[in-house]
Design a protein around this motif. Structure first.
Motif, PDB file in Angstrom:
ATOM      1  N   ASP A 134     -12.223  -1.036  -2.157  1.00  0.00           N
ATOM      2  CA  ASP A 134     -10.965  -0.757  -0.904  1.00  0.00           C
ATOM      3  C   ASP A 134     -10.573  -1.535  -0.206  1.00  0.00           C
ATOM      4  O   ASP A 134      -9.652  -2.151  -0.243  1.00  0.00           O
ATOM      5  CB  ASP A 134     -11.647   0.738  -0.453  1.00  0.00           C
ATOM      6  CG  ASP A 134     -11.066   1.562  -1.596  1.00  0.00           C
ATOM      7  OD1 ASP A 134     -10.435   1.725  -2.671  1.00  0.00           O
ATOM      8  OD2 ASP A 134     -11.619   2.853  -0.725  1.00  0.00           O
ATOM      9  N   GLU A 135     -11.502  -2.852   0.515  1.00  0.00           N
ATOM     10  CA  GLU A 135     -10.927  -3.151   1.570  1.00  0.00           C
ATOM     11  C   GLU A 135     -10.773  -4.970   0.427  1.00  0.00           C
ATOM     12  O   GLU A 135     -10.658  -5.757   1.399  1.00  0.00           O
ATOM     13  CB  GLU A 135     -12.603  -3.711   2.301  1.00  0.00           C
ATOM     14  CG  GLU A 135     -13.124  -2.594   3.407  1.00  0.00           C
ATOM     15  CD  GLU A 135     -14.460  -2.844   4.449  1.00  0.00           C
ATOM     16  OE1 GLU A 135     -14.826  -4.351   4.550  1.00  0.00           O
ATOM     17  OE2 GLU A 135     -14.824  -2.119   4.166  1.00  0.00           O
ATOM     18  N   CYS A 136     -11.823  -5.013   0.037  1.00  0.00           N
ATOM     19  CA  CYS A 136     -11.418  -6.616  -0.824  1.00  0.00           C
ATOM     20  C   CYS A 136     -10.346  -6.095  -1.694  1.00  0.00           C
ATOM     21  O   CYS A 136      -9.499  -6.813  -1.291  1.00  0.00           O
ATOM     22  CB  CYS A 136     -12.492  -6.538  -2.067  1.00  0.00           C
ATOM     23  SG  CYS A 136     -14.204  -6.679  -1.979  1.00  0.00           S
ATOM     24  N   GLU A 171      -5.812   3.392  -9.015  1.00  0.00           N
ATOM     25  CA  GLU A 171      -4.584   2.332  -8.915  1.00  0.00           C
ATOM     26  C   GLU A 171      -3.768   2.306 -10.228  1.00  0.00           C
ATOM     27  O   GLU A 171      -3.288   2.358 -10.428  1.00  0.00           O
ATOM     28  CB  GLU A 171      -4.121   1.999  -8.002  1.00  0.00           C
ATOM     29  CG  GLU A 171      -4.703   2.279  -6.526  1.00  0.00           C
ATOM     30  CD  GLU A 171      -4.241   3.563  -6.145  1.00  0.00           C
ATOM     31  OE1 GLU A 171      -2.859   3.141  -6.204  1.00  0.00           O
ATOM     32  OE2 GLU A 171      -4.355   4.578  -5.457  1.00  0.00           O
ATOM     33  N   ASP A 172      -5.157   1.675 -11.403  1.00  0.00           N
ATOM     34  CA  ASP A 172      -4.207   0.665 -12.088  1.00  0.00           C
ATOM     35  C   ASP A 172      -5.296   1.150 -13.201  1.00  0.00           C
ATOM     36  O   ASP A 172      -6.165   0.684 -13.150  1.00  0.00           O
ATOM     37  CB  ASP A 172      -3.550  -0.326 -12.128  1.00  0.00           C
ATOM     38  CG  ASP A 172      -3.046  -1.351 -13.188  1.00  0.00           C
ATOM     39  OD1 ASP A 172      -3.238  -0.067 -13.908  1.00  0.00           O
ATOM     40  OD2 ASP A 172      -2.885  -2.164 -13.572  1.00  0.00           O
ATOM     41  N   PRO A 173      -5.973   2.115 -13.929  1.00  0.00           N
ATOM     42  CA  PRO A 173      -6.657   2.273 -15.094  1.00  0.00           C
ATOM     43  C   PRO A 173      -6.736   0.406 -15.687  1.00  0.00           C
ATOM     44  O   PRO A 173      -7.792   0.595 -16.541  1.00  0.00           O
ATOM     45  CB  PRO A 173      -6.121   3.629 -15.590  1.00  0.00           C
ATOM     46  CG  PRO A 173      -6.274   4.279 -14.788  1.00  0.00           C
ATOM     47  CD  PRO A 173      -5.009   3.260 -14.238  1.00  0.00           C
ATOM     48  N   GLY A 673      -5.607   7.314   5.633  1.00  0.00           N
ATOM     49  CA  GLY A 673      -4.994   6.595   4.613  1.00  0.00           C
ATOM     50  C   GLY A 673      -5.177   7.198   3.646  1.00  0.00           C
ATOM     51  O   GLY A 673      -6.171   8.773   3.648  1.00  0.00           O
ATOM     52  N   PRO A 674      -5.046   6.583   2.180  1.00  0.00           N
ATOM     53  CA  PRO A 674      -5.365   8.161   1.258  1.00  0.00           C
ATOM     54  C   PRO A 674      -6.877   8.723   1.142  1.00  0.00           C
ATOM     55  O   PRO A 674      -7.858   7.685   0.858  1.00  0.00           O
ATOM     56  CB  PRO A 674      -5.426   7.302   0.046  1.00  0.00           C
ATOM     57  CG  PRO A 674      -4.708   5.715   0.254  1.00  0.00           C
ATOM     58  CD  PRO A 674      -4.706   6.179   1.478  1.00  0.00           C
ATOM     59  N   GLY A 675      -6.758   9.993   0.918  1.00  0.00           N
ATOM     60  CA  GLY A 675      -8.135  10.657   0.979  1.00  0.00           C
ATOM     61  C   GLY A 675      -9.260  10.424   1.940  1.00  0.00           C
ATOM     62  O   GLY A 675     -10.358  10.743   1.604  1.00  0.00           O
ATOM     63  N   ARG A 676      -8.641   9.965   2.812  1.00  0.00           N
ATOM     64  CA  ARG A 676      -9.888   9.613   4.302  1.00  0.00           C
ATOM     65  C   ARG A 676      -9.009  10.376   5.240  1.00  0.00           C
ATOM     66  O   ARG A 676      -7.932  10.388   5.937  1.00  0.00           O
ATOM     67  CB  ARG A 676      -9.973   8.597   4.535  1.00  0.00           C
ATOM     68  CG  ARG A 676     -10.477   7.254   3.412  1.00  0.00           C
ATOM     69  CD  ARG A 676     -11.198   6.036   3.687  1.00  0.00           C
ATOM     70  NE  ARG A 676     -12.027   6.372   4.846  1.00  0.00           N
ATOM     71  CZ  ARG A 676     -13.733   5.619   4.464  1.00  0.00           C
ATOM     72  NH1 ARG A 676     -13.312   6.835   3.543  1.00  0.00           N
ATOM     73  NH2 ARG A 676     -14.031   5.959   5.309  1.00  0.00           N
ATOM     74  N   THR A 677      -9.706  11.174   6.379  1.00  0.00           N
ATOM     75  CA  THR A 677      -9.417  11.711   7.722  1.00  0.00           C
ATOM     76  C   THR A 677     -10.221  11.254   8.275  1.00  0.00           C
ATOM     77  O   THR A 677     -11.751  11.001   8.924  1.00  0.00           O
ATOM     78  CB  THR A 677     -10.151  13.684   6.828  1.00  0.00           C
ATOM     79  OG1 THR A 677      -9.279  13.353   6.499  1.00  0.00           O
ATOM     80  CG2 THR A 677      -9.446  13.872   8.609  1.00  0.00           C
ATOM     81  N   ARG A 678      -9.204  11.260  10.405  1.00  0.00           N
ATOM     82  CA  ARG A 678     -10.103  10.954  11.388  1.00  0.00           C
ATOM     83  C   ARG A 678     -10.351  12.433  11.767  1.00  0.00           C
ATOM     84  O   ARG A 678      -9.074  12.446  11.940  1.00  0.00           O
ATOM     85  CB  ARG A 678      -9.627   9.838  12.038  1.00  0.00           C
ATOM     86  CG  ARG A 678      -9.945   9.450  13.456  1.00  0.00           C
ATOM     87  CD  ARG A 678      -9.097   8.181  13.534  1.00  0.00           C
ATOM     88  NE  ARG A 678      -9.196   7.492  13.320  1.00  0.00           N
ATOM     89  CZ  ARG A 678      -8.337   6.617  12.159  1.00  0.00           C
ATOM     90  NH1 ARG A 678      -7.458   7.254  12.170  1.00  0.00           N
ATOM     91  NH2 ARG A 678      -8.660   5.544  11.930  1.00  0.00           N
ATOM     92  N   VAL A 679     -11.711  12.151  11.605  1.00  0.00           N
ATOM     93  CA  VAL A 679     -11.540  13.758  13.128  1.00  0.00           C
ATOM     94  C   VAL A 679     -12.072  13.335  14.334  1.00  0.00           C
ATOM     95  O   VAL A 679     -13.296  12.653  14.549  1.00  0.00           O
ATOM     96  CB  VAL A 679     -13.148  14.628  12.556  1.00  0.00           C
ATOM     97  CG1 VAL A 679     -13.775  15.706  12.983  1.00  0.00           C
ATOM     98  CG2 VAL A 679     -13.309  14.554  11.148  1.00  0.00           C
TER      99      VAL A 679
END
Length: 731
Positions: A134-136, A171-173, A673-679
């Motif tokens: 994801d970073e790349c 995102e693009d299979p 962000g998509p699918g991520r949560t900050r607690v």
């Protein structure tokens, strides 16, 4: 892909590049045990850089040549292996897969222009590898996927390519598709059919490796039928990423698209970072000259991965922060190079691995070293001129001399005594500064003490060298606990740091329990009387003082008030009383922790015309504070941290439950962000000493966190009592 062959580079000589277009910089990414180092050795063998699998001329391994890596059987540092294929110099950057050494991975990403993600056909893809992907993707770095461990009994290449498409192509299979299918040999006694060759989907050719040599042939009708569906999907995926909008219409109209056109479009899409082919590779069998799939992989790197010329222009400033025009990858341009790794050699001293982004670096020239922004980790800012030594190309333990290093290339530089990882090298008459790359914060503390007096003398220099090599390590001299603390990324990171101190710098240290900076305060108002009266011939000692102590709001510190009337304590001795109580407050009154947030009022006292002195009233003040504490309730205050934990959504529940079990208070959550949560939570620091390790376990390696000091607050009585008992035992 796979339709042509190239002449391998010759072993035993330093590889040089005369233009950026003949360079490829590629970093290998993957979890520990995925086979990255084995793949590097297989590629080096195929390219003719080694004389047998993984060996250079002196018998050393081409990667993982450090003694620590030998002992641990694990990569712990970034290594560069340059090879040549078809006149192209390929700088292969092998990175550790273990999470504790993510700083080495980030250095590799900084130095490279493309990434090969290595995944195991038997182990799958872990969460940390997904995060790096994801970073790349966020920065548009070109990527390809290599499937390894095809020889494992439970490996399934078809299933693995499906998993790659689901995870990496979410995102693009159609942008994550294999270029080859495996050709299987006869099944063995365990029922597993080994992979003996490749079926090229574009070329429609078979590449046999069963003889130890790569043999190309036409497919038989059965093999053609095997690849029909996969070939159609690949062609459609390439055309979808093609810049030729008419190509899809021609293909759907039944036109047979030329293979060269498809290969050219594929390579352009890979270089742009919009298409991510899946390949497979396996090390060479005993006596074989080439590993399965290594030729195909080298062809993809040289033909499909971008040159340094295609990397975005580097943004630089002057060391004072003033703007300067961006620089491009031009060997004739202004010198801009960056230290991506620093290491120590017992014979030549400090060695810096450098990526040149602009200009040409020459041996024995004077350069300007600029380094800013890491002072909080024990790295001083740099703005100095230094004369560099020789330039070399590393290959295992060998260093092969270079005459220059042009823009786009990498080299090792000797004798840079001040430069550290992340520093910028530029021309002394035109000093420049690159912004350092993002590095993870070290959040696992390791308190250490010198093992002996001899070690104590060498400890400071050894620690300075250690943190100079590794910007993901922070050195702290804690003024409150008086401990020397190395902040690391994990337990393996700690172990390697201790081993390097011992073996590389000759410093033996002992790990000791890490102390949290506790405080003490009065829970109620109290009074105390300090009496220091002694007579033993000659001048005696006489001082009496009476004080009152009352708690203050958090953050008030120590407040001293003089309410003496009538001169019972002479004016010249009132500062002595204050000095005495403040000294005792710093030493603590209950468990040995500093006293804070109280008002100490001097009410009365007595003095003697001859025997009273500054020292006597200091002692009396300290005694008075101790007596007041003995009669009062003393609260222990513990530091509380603000914690921000970033995790995939599926781990929110386990993480919040874990925080609650550590006396944490969750103050909020938000999407990151998509699918991520900050607690976001507040939690006592004493409960998160090993949270860097424990969060990794709870979140399966996918969680990250940041922490910041919030305040001190009272510790629960039952826990405070245990701390006091431990303090009494320690004394």
């Amino acid at each position: 892909m796979g339709a042509t062959s190239h002449q391998a580079g010759a072993a035993g000589r330093a590889l040089t590049a005369d233009r950026p277009s003949s360079i490829r910089n590629v970093v290998l990414v993957g979890h520990s045990g995925s086979g990255k180092t084995t793949l590097v050795e297989a590629l080096a063998l195929t390219a003719g850089a080694v004389n047998r699998a993984g060996r250079v001329e002196d018998g050393a391994t081409v990667s993982d040549y450090d003694e620590i890596e030998h002992r641990r059987q694990r990569s712990v540092q970034l290594s560069l292996v340059p090879v040549e294929w078809g006149g192209i110099k390929i700088n292969i950057l092998d990175t550790p897969g273990y999470a504790d050494f993510v700083g080495e991975l980030r250095a590799g990403l900084r130095a490279a222009d493309a990434a090969l993600f290595v995944v195991s056909a038997s182990d799958g893809i872990d969460g940390a590898t997904r995060m790096v992907w994801d970073e790349c993707e966020a920065v548009g770095m070109p990527r390809a996927i290599v499937v390894t461990h095809l020889e494992a009994a439970r490996s399934d290449y078809a299933q693995m390519t499906t998993v790659c498409g689901e995870i990496f192509g979410a995102e693009d299979p159609d942008a994550v598709i294999p270029l080859y299918l495996p050709l299987h040999g006869p099944a063995g006694p365990d029922g597993h059919s080994p992979v003996t060759g490749l079926l090229g989907l574009l070329s429609q050719r078979v590449y046999e490796y069963s003889s130890g040599e790569r043999v190309e042939r036409d497919p038989d009708p059965t093999e053609l039928a095997l690849i029909a569906d996969a070939r159609s999907r690949l062609i459609e995926g390439i055309i979808a990423e093609s810049e030729d909008e008419s190509l899809m219409d021609r293909y759907l109209g039944g036109e047979d698209i030329d293979v060269k056109t498809l290969v050219d479009d594929l390579e352009r899409a890979v270089a742009r970072g919009t298409f991510h082919p899946v390949l497979m590779a396996a090390p060479a069998a005993d006596g074989a000259r080439q590993g399965l799939g290594t030729v195909e992989l080298l062809e993809l790197v040289t033909g499909g991965f971008p040159t340094p010329l295609e990397r975005a222009a580097v943004t630089v400033t002057r060391p004072d922060g003033s703007a300067r025009p961006e620089v491009t990858c031009d060997p004739a341009g202004p010198l801009v190079a960056e230290v991506v790794k620093t290491s120590s050699d017992p014979y030549v001293g400090r060695v810096s691995l450098v990526r040149v982004f602009s200009g040409t670096l020459n041996p024995e020239e004077t350069v300007h070293v600029s380094g800013h922004g890491l002072a909080d980790r024990g790295h001083e800012d740099h703005d100095v001129d230094e004369r560099i030594g020789t330039l070399t190309a590393p290959f295992g333990k060998q260093q092969r001399a270079l005459t220059r290093c042009i823009a786009g290339d990498l080299a090792c530089v000797a004798k840079l005594t001040r430069a550290e990882t992340g520093d910028t090298l530029s021309a002394k008459e035109d000093p420049l500064l690159m912004e350092p790359w993002s590095m993870p914060d070290p959040l696992l503390p390791l308190a250490i003490e010198a093992h002996s007096k001899a070690d104590e003398d060498k400890l400071s220099q050894g620690l300075a060298r250690l943190v100079a090599e590794d910007p993901t390590m922070r050195l702290e001299q804690n003024p409150h606990t008086h401990q020397v603390v190395l902040w690391c990324l994990g337990e393996a990171h700690q172990d390697v740091a201790l081993e390097r101190l011992r073996t590389r710098y000759g410093v033996q240290v002992d790990a000791v329990p890490h102390k949290v900076s506790l405080r003490e305060t009065f829970g109620v108002k109290a009074a105390g009387r300090g009496r220091h009266v002694k007579q033993s011939g000659g001048h005696g000692q006489f001082a009496i003082c009476e004080i009152e102590v009352e708690p203050l709001p958090a953050g008030s510190g120590i407040e001293f008030v003089d309410k003496v009337v009538g001169g019972s304590v002479p004016r010249q001795f009132i500062p002595s009383v204050e000095k005495g109580v403040r000294g005792q407050a710093a030493r603590g009154v209950a468990a040995g922790y500093p006293l804070v947030d109280v008002r100490i009022t001097l009410l009365d006292g007595k003095a003697h015309s001859v025997d009273s002195s500054d020292a006597a009233f200091q002692t009396a003040g300290a005694l008075a504070l101790r007596e007041a504490a003995a009669e009062a309730r003393i609260d222990l205050l513990e530091p509380v941290a603000e914690l921000a934990v970033l995790i995939p959504d599926e781990y929110v529940g386990p993480v919040m439950s874990d925080l609650a079990g550590r006396r944490g208070r969750v103050v909020g959550t938000d999407q990151a962000g998509p699918g991520r949560t900050r607690v976001r939570a507040e939690i006592p620091e004493i409960e998160i000493g090993r949270y860097a390790v424990e969060l990794r376990s709870v979140s399966h390696g996918t969680g990250r966190f940041a922490r910041a000091y919030a305040r001190h607050e009272p510790m629960p009585p039952q826990i405070a009592e245990k701390v006091r008992e431990q303090a009494e035992k320690g004394s």
